[in-house]
Design a protein around this motif. Sequence first.
Motif, PDB file in Angstrom:
ATOM      1  N   GLU A 110      35.017  26.566   0.681  1.00 38.15           N
ATOM      2  CA  GLU A 110      36.336  26.344   1.275  1.00 38.15           C
ATOM      3  C   GLU A 110      37.316  25.804   0.235  1.00 38.15           C
ATOM      4  O   GLU A 110      38.513  25.992   0.344  1.00 38.15           O
ATOM      5  CB  GLU A 110      36.224  25.343   2.424  1.00 38.15           C
ATOM      6  N   ASN A 111      36.787  25.117  -0.781  1.00 42.00           N
ATOM      7  CA  ASN A 111      37.624  24.439  -1.763  1.00 42.00           C
ATOM      8  C   ASN A 111      37.698  25.158  -3.102  1.00 42.00           C
ATOM      9  O   ASN A 111      38.139  24.577  -4.080  1.00 42.00           O
ATOM     10  CB  ASN A 111      37.090  23.018  -1.995  1.00 42.00           C
ATOM     11  N   GLY A 112      37.250  26.411  -3.190  1.00 41.38           N
ATOM     12  CA  GLY A 112      37.282  27.149  -4.443  1.00 41.38           C
ATOM     13  C   GLY A 112      35.898  27.606  -4.852  1.00 41.38           C
ATOM     14  O   GLY A 112      34.918  27.400  -4.146  1.00 41.38           O
ATOM     15  N   ASP A 113      35.846  28.234  -6.012  1.00 37.90           N
ATOM     16  CA  ASP A 113      34.601  28.809  -6.505  1.00 37.90           C
ATOM     17  C   ASP A 113      33.937  27.913  -7.537  1.00 37.90           C
ATOM     18  O   ASP A 113      34.603  27.177  -8.259  1.00 37.90           O
ATOM     19  CB  ASP A 113      34.855  30.183  -7.134  1.00 37.90           C
ATOM     20  N   HIS A 114      32.595  28.021  -7.609  1.00 38.36           N
ATOM     21  CA  HIS A 114      31.792  27.289  -8.590  1.00 38.36           C
ATOM     22  C   HIS A 114      30.880  28.293  -9.281  1.00 38.36           C
ATOM     23  O   HIS A 114      30.229  29.094  -8.616  1.00 38.36           O
ATOM     24  CB  HIS A 114      30.942  26.208  -7.913  1.00 38.36           C
ATOM     25  N   GLU A 115      30.832  28.232 -10.610  1.00 40.44           N
ATOM     26  CA  GLU A 115      29.951  29.115 -11.382  1.00 40.44           C
ATOM     27  C   GLU A 115      28.666  28.373 -11.729  1.00 40.44           C
ATOM     28  O   GLU A 115      28.710  27.256 -12.239  1.00 40.44           O
ATOM     29  CB  GLU A 115      30.633  29.562 -12.680  1.00 40.44           C
ATOM     30  N   LEU A 116      27.525  29.001 -11.448  1.00 37.75           N
ATOM     31  CA  LEU A 116      26.222  28.426 -11.749  1.00 37.75           C
ATOM     32  C   LEU A 116      25.382  29.452 -12.502  1.00 37.75           C
ATOM     33  O   LEU A 116      25.618  30.658 -12.390  1.00 37.75           O
ATOM     34  CB  LEU A 116      25.484  28.033 -10.468  1.00 37.75           C
ATOM     35  N   SER A 117      24.379  28.974 -13.207  1.00 41.66           N
ATOM     36  CA  SER A 117      23.441  29.878 -13.865  1.00 41.66           C
ATOM     37  C   SER A 117      22.352  30.269 -12.864  1.00 41.66           C
ATOM     38  O   SER A 117      22.159  29.599 -11.840  1.00 41.66           O
ATOM     39  CB  SER A 117      22.819  29.199 -15.077  1.00 41.66           C
ATOM     40  N   ILE A 118      21.620  31.318 -13.176  1.00 48.37           N
ATOM     41  CA  ILE A 118      20.524  31.749 -12.299  1.00 48.37           C
ATOM     42  C   ILE A 118      19.434  30.680 -12.258  1.00 48.37           C
ATOM     43  O   ILE A 118      18.788  30.479 -11.238  1.00 48.37           O
ATOM     44  CB  ILE A 118      19.967  33.134 -12.728  1.00 48.37           C
ATOM     45  N   GLU A 119      19.254  29.946 -13.367  1.00 49.79           N
ATOM     46  CA  GLU A 119      18.264  28.865 -13.400  1.00 49.79           C
ATOM     47  C   GLU A 119      18.644  27.748 -12.425  1.00 49.79           C
ATOM     48  O   GLU A 119      17.783  27.178 -11.759  1.00 49.79           O
ATOM     49  CB  GLU A 119      18.113  28.301 -14.816  1.00 49.79           C
TER      50      GLU A 119
END
Length: 164
Positions: A110-119
């Motif tokens: 709801e507050n935006g996007d977050h980028e994470l690694s597959i790990e």
Amino acid sequence: MIVQITGNVNYPITLDPTVWIFDDRKLPYEKLFSNENESPSEEEADDLQKASMRWDREIYQQSINPPVNKSISRFEKEKILKGTFFMPLKPFIATSEPASDIKSVTIQTENGDHELSIEQMQQAMFLFAKEGKPLKENGPVHLYFEDGSNKDEPITGVKRIIFN
């Protein structure tokens, strides 16, 4: 109150966290973020022994009678109605079969996007019930990591997981 797993996957999945309260894969808050030693307490050992006995009875009964819906004990029901629970994401990620060349994962909230690694996604957990109730505020789920690195600042309001 749903979360979608989409993107570069073989099988897009729609998750409904409201039914996870009955899922055996759920983990209680105390077990996940407890600082206690890893040896089981006397009560846990007793619960394990009782579960083992129930299992043996069920196997015996299934060899005699067809399986029937198992009812839960009053103690188990009270734990479910008052507990705070997490669901590991690893089984859902495996079921969706992400492509082998995934570079990152986008968590839409709801507050935006977050980028994470597959790990990071492999050790992600969804908080889906607090004190026995579904998360309505900033829900339907909050994303935590098993190592507790974001215990104080989870990713809230998760709506979609996109494998890039």
